[in-house]
Write a protein that holds these residues in place. Structure first.
Motif, PDB file in Angstrom:
ATOM      1  N   LEU A  58      23.111  11.302 -85.603  1.00 14.18           N
ATOM      2  CA  LEU A  58      24.097  10.620 -84.773  1.00 14.18           C
ATOM      3  C   LEU A  58      23.316   9.954 -83.657  1.00 14.18           C
ATOM      4  N   LYS A  59      23.725   8.754 -83.294  1.00 15.39           N
ATOM      5  CA  LYS A  59      23.039   8.032 -82.228  1.00 15.39           C
ATOM      6  C   LYS A  59      23.962   7.891 -81.027  1.00 15.39           C
ATOM      7  N   GLN A  60      23.367   7.539 -79.900  1.00 19.20           N
ATOM      8  CA  GLN A  60      24.144   7.324 -78.690  1.00 19.20           C
ATOM      9  C   GLN A  60      23.682   6.051 -77.996  1.00 19.20           C
ATOM     10  N   PHE A  61      24.620   5.432 -77.304  1.00 17.89           N
ATOM     11  CA  PHE A  61      24.327   4.284 -76.455  1.00 17.89           C
ATOM     12  C   PHE A  61      24.957   4.604 -75.113  1.00 17.89           C
ATOM     13  N   GLN A  62      24.129   4.878 -74.110  1.00 16.15           N
ATOM     14  CA  GLN A  62      24.637   5.209 -72.783  1.00 16.15           C
ATOM     15  C   GLN A  62      24.742   3.933 -71.947  1.00 16.15           C
ATOM     16  N   PHE A  63      25.814   3.877 -71.160  1.00 15.73           N
ATOM     17  CA  PHE A  63      26.041   2.705 -70.327  1.00 15.73           C
ATOM     18  C   PHE A  63      26.838   3.109 -69.095  1.00 15.73           C
ATOM     19  N   SER A  64      26.762   2.279 -68.086  1.00 13.08           N
ATOM     20  CA  SER A  64      27.610   2.476 -66.909  1.00 13.08           C
ATOM     21  C   SER A  64      28.510   1.259 -66.769  1.00 13.08           C
ATOM     22  N   LEU A  65      29.734   1.520 -66.329  1.00 15.35           N
ATOM     23  CA  LEU A  65      30.604   0.447 -65.875  1.00 15.35           C
ATOM     24  C   LEU A  65      30.463   0.467 -64.368  1.00 15.35           C
ATOM     25  N   THR A  66      29.965  -0.615 -63.821  1.00 15.83           N
ATOM     26  CA  THR A  66      29.695  -0.724 -62.394  1.00 15.83           C
ATOM     27  C   THR A  66      30.586  -1.818 -61.825  1.00 15.83           C
ATOM     28  N   SER A  67      31.034  -1.620 -60.604  1.00 16.12           N
ATOM     29  CA  SER A  67      31.848  -2.663 -59.979  1.00 16.12           C
ATOM     30  C   SER A  67      31.520  -2.768 -58.502  1.00 16.12           C
ATOM     31  N   LYS A  68      31.815  -3.928 -57.976  1.00 19.59           N
ATOM     32  CA  LYS A  68      31.819  -4.110 -56.527  1.00 19.59           C
ATOM     33  C   LYS A  68      33.274  -4.281 -56.147  1.00 19.59           C
ATOM     34  N   GLU A  69      33.701  -3.455 -55.202  1.00 16.71           N
ATOM     35  CA  GLU A  69      35.094  -3.420 -54.775  1.00 16.71           C
ATOM     36  C   GLU A  69      35.140  -3.594 -53.266  1.00 16.71           C
ATOM     37  N   ALA A  70      36.298  -4.029 -52.771  1.00 10.23           N
ATOM     38  CA  ALA A  70      36.493  -4.110 -51.328  1.00 10.23           C
ATOM     39  C   ALA A  70      36.199  -2.743 -50.721  1.00 10.23           C
ATOM     40  N   TYR A  71      35.459  -2.749 -49.622  1.00 10.61           N
ATOM     41  CA  TYR A  71      35.069  -1.491 -48.983  1.00 10.61           C
ATOM     42  C   TYR A  71      35.122  -1.690 -47.479  1.00 10.61           C
ATOM     43  N   ASP A  72      36.044  -0.962 -46.841  1.00  8.86           N
ATOM     44  CA  ASP A  72      36.195  -1.133 -45.402  1.00  8.86           C
ATOM     45  C   ASP A  72      36.311   0.190 -44.657  1.00  8.86           C
ATOM     46  N   GLY A  73      36.106   1.304 -45.350  1.00 10.47           N
ATOM     47  CA  GLY A  73      36.197   2.601 -44.713  1.00 10.47           C
ATOM     48  C   GLY A  73      37.617   3.121 -44.591  1.00 10.47           C
ATOM     49  N   ASP A  74      38.608   2.307 -44.936  1.00  5.43           N
ATOM     50  CA  ASP A  74      40.007   2.721 -44.871  1.00  5.43           C
ATOM     51  C   ASP A  74      40.310   3.654 -46.049  1.00  5.43           C
ATOM     52  N   ALA A  75      41.046   4.717 -45.788  1.00  7.50           N
ATOM     53  CA  ALA A  75      41.362   5.697 -46.825  1.00  7.50           C
ATOM     54  C   ALA A  75      42.116   5.058 -47.987  1.00  7.50           C
ATOM     55  N   ARG A  76      43.042   4.129 -47.700  1.00 14.99           N
ATOM     56  CA  ARG A  76      43.810   3.497 -48.780  1.00 14.99           C
ATOM     57  C   ARG A  76      42.911   2.720 -49.731  1.00 14.99           C
ATOM     58  N   THR A  77      41.923   2.034 -49.191  1.00 17.17           N
ATOM     59  CA  THR A  77      40.998   1.273 -50.028  1.00 17.17           C
ATOM     60  C   THR A  77      40.176   2.220 -50.892  1.00 17.17           C
ATOM     61  N   GLY A  78      39.660   3.290 -50.286  1.00 18.07           N
ATOM     62  CA  GLY A  78      38.878   4.276 -51.044  1.00 18.07           C
ATOM     63  C   GLY A  78      39.694   4.940 -52.133  1.00 18.07           C
ATOM     64  N   ILE A  79      40.960   5.253 -51.833  1.00 13.45           N
ATOM     65  CA  ILE A  79      41.836   5.863 -52.839  1.00 13.45           C
ATOM     66  C   ILE A  79      42.054   4.901 -54.003  1.00 13.45           C
ATOM     67  N   ALA A  80      42.313   3.641 -53.705  1.00 14.78           N
ATOM     68  CA  ALA A  80      42.531   2.646 -54.760  1.00 14.78           C
ATOM     69  C   ALA A  80      41.286   2.493 -55.629  1.00 14.78           C
ATOM     70  N   ASN A  81      40.120   2.412 -55.002  1.00 11.95           N
ATOM     71  CA  ASN A  81      38.884   2.237 -55.761  1.00 11.95           C
ATOM     72  C   ASN A  81      38.580   3.459 -56.620  1.00 11.95           C
ATOM     73  N   SER A  82      38.670   4.647 -56.042  1.00 13.65           N
ATOM     74  CA  SER A  82      38.416   5.874 -56.802  1.00 13.65           C
ATOM     75  C   SER A  82      39.488   6.071 -57.868  1.00 13.65           C
ATOM     76  N   GLY A  83      40.721   5.700 -57.536  1.00 10.94           N
ATOM     77  CA  GLY A  83      41.812   5.819 -58.499  1.00 10.94           C
ATOM     78  C   GLY A  83      41.583   4.988 -59.731  1.00 10.94           C
ATOM     79  N   PHE A  84      41.017   3.785 -59.568  1.00  7.52           N
ATOM     80  CA  PHE A  84      40.711   2.956 -60.736  1.00  7.52           C
ATOM     81  C   PHE A  84      39.824   3.715 -61.708  1.00  7.52           C
ATOM     82  N   TYR A  85      38.776   4.358 -61.187  1.00  9.60           N
ATOM     83  CA  TYR A  85      37.844   5.064 -62.069  1.00  9.60           C
ATOM     84  C   TYR A  85      38.472   6.310 -62.690  1.00  9.60           C
ATOM     85  N   GLN A  86      39.370   6.964 -61.979  1.00 10.67           N
ATOM     86  CA  GLN A  86      40.105   8.090 -62.571  1.00 10.67           C
ATOM     87  C   GLN A  86      40.953   7.583 -63.747  1.00 10.67           C
TER      88      GLN A  86
END
Length: 138
Positions: free
Chosen positions: A57-85
């Motif tokens: 069996l073979k594997q191909f490892q990869f990352s999905l990386t993004s640049k997201e709005a980042y302003d230190g606000d909790a709502r922004t962090g929740i939205a960004n982390s929520g996307f990955y969840q």
């Protein structure tokens, strides 16, 4: 060069089928200085499991990386982390339904999340997030 579609292209097509992917623009090995996504191969042993008959069996490892709005606000962090969840749950749901990247010349087995999404680096107004996954195939 072979006529088969490269695995990274199959993974990109698979990720583009995610209906909540914002904007739908996914690069390969490139993340510009704006909100965007990139699929980046991760160096790993291509053999996941070797059998006594010589097959593997073979594997191909990869990352999905993004640049997201980042302003230190909790709502922004929740939205960004929520996307990955939600993205991780999307992969798990696809595995349960046998929905995988469509490979040419190989049979997909599953997609695993190796490392949940997290803030990888922060800049003035953009945060770099990533999730690390692998495609198992034969």
């Amino acid at each position: 060069m072979p006529d088969n579609k490269p695995i990274i292209e199959s993974i990109r097509d698979y990720i583009l089928s995610c209906d909540f992917l914002k904007e739908g623009k996914v690069n390969i090995d490139y993340l510009p200085d704006e909100m965007a996504y990139s699929i980046d191969p991760v160096g790993a042993d291509p053999v996941y499991k070797k059998y006594t008959d010589g097959s593997c069996l073979k594997q191909f490892q990869f990352s999905l990386t993004s640049k997201e709005a980042y302003d230190g606000d909790a709502r922004t962090g929740i939205a960004n982390s929520g996307f990955y969840q939600f993205f991780e749950e999307w992969i798990e749901g696809n595995n349960m339904k046998d929905i995988y990247p469509e490979l040419e010349g190989h049979q997909p087995i599953r997609v695993d999340v190796l490392q949940s999404g997290y803030l990888f680096a922060a800049e003035a107004d953009l945060g770099r997030y990533q999730i690390i996954c692998r495609l198992i195939y034969e």
